[in-house]
Design an enzyme around this catalytic site. Sequence first.
Site, PDB file in Angstrom:
ATOM      1  N   MET A  89      -3.659  -7.301  -7.073  1.00 42.11           N
ATOM      2  CA  MET A  89      -3.096  -8.426  -7.824  1.00 42.11           C
ATOM      3  C   MET A  89      -4.183  -9.319  -8.433  1.00 42.11           C
ATOM      4  SD  MET A  89       0.040  -7.736  -7.493  1.00 42.11           S
ATOM      5  CE  MET A  89       0.978  -9.185  -7.923  1.00 42.11           C
TER       6      MET A  89
ATOM      7  N   ASN B 272       1.700   2.961  -2.658  1.00 47.65           N
ATOM      8  CA  ASN B 272       1.059   3.886  -3.606  1.00 47.65           C
ATOM      9  C   ASN B 272      -0.223   4.474  -3.025  1.00 47.65           C
ATOM     10  OD1 ASN B 272       2.424   4.194  -6.362  1.00 47.65           O
ATOM     11  ND2 ASN B 272       2.643   2.006  -5.939  1.00 47.65           N
TER      12      ASN B 272
ATOM     13  N   HIS C  89       1.789   0.661 -13.016  1.00 52.19           N
ATOM     14  CA  HIS C  89       2.593  -0.519 -13.328  1.00 52.19           C
ATOM     15  C   HIS C  89       4.071  -0.112 -13.352  1.00 52.19           C
ATOM     16  CE1 HIS C  89       3.403  -4.469 -14.942  1.00 52.19           C
ATOM     17  NE2 HIS C  89       4.247  -3.890 -15.786  1.00 52.19           N
TER      18      HIS C  89
ATOM     19  N   ASP D 179      -2.618  -4.850 -18.192  1.00 50.65           N
ATOM     20  CA  ASP D 179      -1.657  -3.741 -18.320  1.00 50.65           C
ATOM     21  C   ASP D 179      -1.637  -3.146 -19.731  1.00 50.65           C
ATOM     22  OD1 ASP D 179      -0.909  -4.202 -15.651  1.00 50.65           O
ATOM     23  OD2 ASP D 179       0.632  -5.634 -16.234  1.00 50.65           O
TER      24      ASP D 179
ATOM     25  N   GLY E 189       0.781  -1.241   0.000  1.00 50.83           N
ATOM     26  CA  GLY E 189       0.000   0.000   0.000  1.00 50.83           C
ATOM     27  C   GLY E 189       0.808   1.283   0.000  1.00 50.83           C
TER      28      GLY E 189
HETATM   29  C1  GRF Z   1       3.842  -1.238  -7.302  1.00 56.64           C
HETATM   30  O1  GRF Z   1       5.135  -1.452  -7.798  1.00 56.64           O
HETATM   31  C2  GRF Z   1       2.867  -1.073  -8.424  1.00 56.64           C
HETATM   32  O2  GRF Z   1       3.412  -0.439  -9.541  1.00 56.64           O
HETATM   33  C3  GRF Z   1       2.527  -2.499  -8.758  1.00 56.64           C
HETATM   34  O3  GRF Z   1       2.482  -3.169  -7.530  1.00 56.64           O
HETATM   35  C4  GRF Z   1       3.305  -2.477  -6.600  1.00 56.64           C
HETATM   36  C5  GRF Z   1       2.430  -2.129  -5.431  1.00 56.64           C
HETATM   37  O4  GRF Z   1       3.154  -1.558  -4.376  1.00 56.64           O
HETATM   38  N1  GRF Z   1       1.286  -2.568  -9.499  1.00 56.64           N
HETATM   39  P1  GRF Z   1       2.398  -0.861  -3.164  1.00 56.64           P
HETATM   40  O5  GRF Z   1       1.442  -1.926  -2.604  1.00 56.64           O
HETATM   41  O6  GRF Z   1       1.669   0.320  -3.708  1.00 56.64           O
HETATM   42  O7  GRF Z   1       3.472  -0.510  -2.190  1.00 56.64           O
END
Ligand code: GRF
Length: 211
Positions: A98, A22, A117, A153, A20
Site C-alpha cells: 500500500m 496473493n 490490481h 496503477d 498476503g
Molecule cells: C488485492 O486485492 C490486490 O489486488 C490489491 O490488494 C489486495 C491484496 O490482497 N493490490 P492480499 O494481501 O494479497 O490478500
Amino acid sequence: MARTANDSRPRIGVLISGRGSNLQSIIDAIASGRLDATISVVVSNRAEAQGLQRARDAGIEAVYLSPRGYPDRDAYDRALAECLLARGVDLVCLAGFMRLVGQPLLDRFPKRILNIHPSLLPSFPGLDAQRQALEHGVRVTGATVHLVNAELDAGPIVLQAAVPVLDDDSVETLSARILVEEHRLYPEAIGMILDGGWSIVGRRLVRGARV
Ligand code: GRF
C-alpha cells in the site's frame, strides 16, 4: 524453499502490507511446480502484516521495514532496493503493497516490478477498486497485472481477467470473486515476465520474438 548455491531459478522479492493471499498464491504456484522461480524475501512496510507469517511458514525470509526509520520516501525506497538487491532479486512483485513505488526503486529494477490490481485498468485505479466498480455500475470488472511505473496503477498491462458484476453483489462478494482470479492470474503473469520474449511498444506489452 531456501535457495542453495546451485539454485538457478529466478529470484522474486514480494512486497506486502497486509493479508498476503496473493503472496500465498505465488508460494503455492512455486510449490506445485506451476511457476519456476524462488521467493528470496518478503518485505512488509507494516509489522502486523499477516503475509509475514505466511512467508515464515513457507521458510522464506520475512523482513519488516518500517518507513518510520527513514527521513523521506526516497530514503525508504533506497532501503527497499538495497534489501532486494542484497538478496539477488530479479523480479519485484507488489502484492497488496500500500505505497507508491518511487524512482529509487524503479531505477534499480527497470521493467522488473509487477503489481496486481483488483479492476480492469485503466478503470478504477487507486484504493477500493471493487467498491468503485460496484458504485459506478459496470457489468464487468476484474483483475489486472501490470508493470509498475511512476504513476499509480498505470504501467503496461501484462494480463487481465474479467469478472462479471452480479445484481446482488456486495463489495465483499465481488471482491471475493475477483480474488479467485487474482490468485490464478498473478503466478501466470510472473511466469510470463520471467520467460522473456516480450517487449514494450508504446504503452503495450507485446509478446513474441522481435528482431
Ligand atoms: C488485492 O486485492 C490486490 O489486488 C490489491 O490488494 C489486495 C491484496 O490482497 N493490490 P492480499 O494481501 O494479497 O490478500
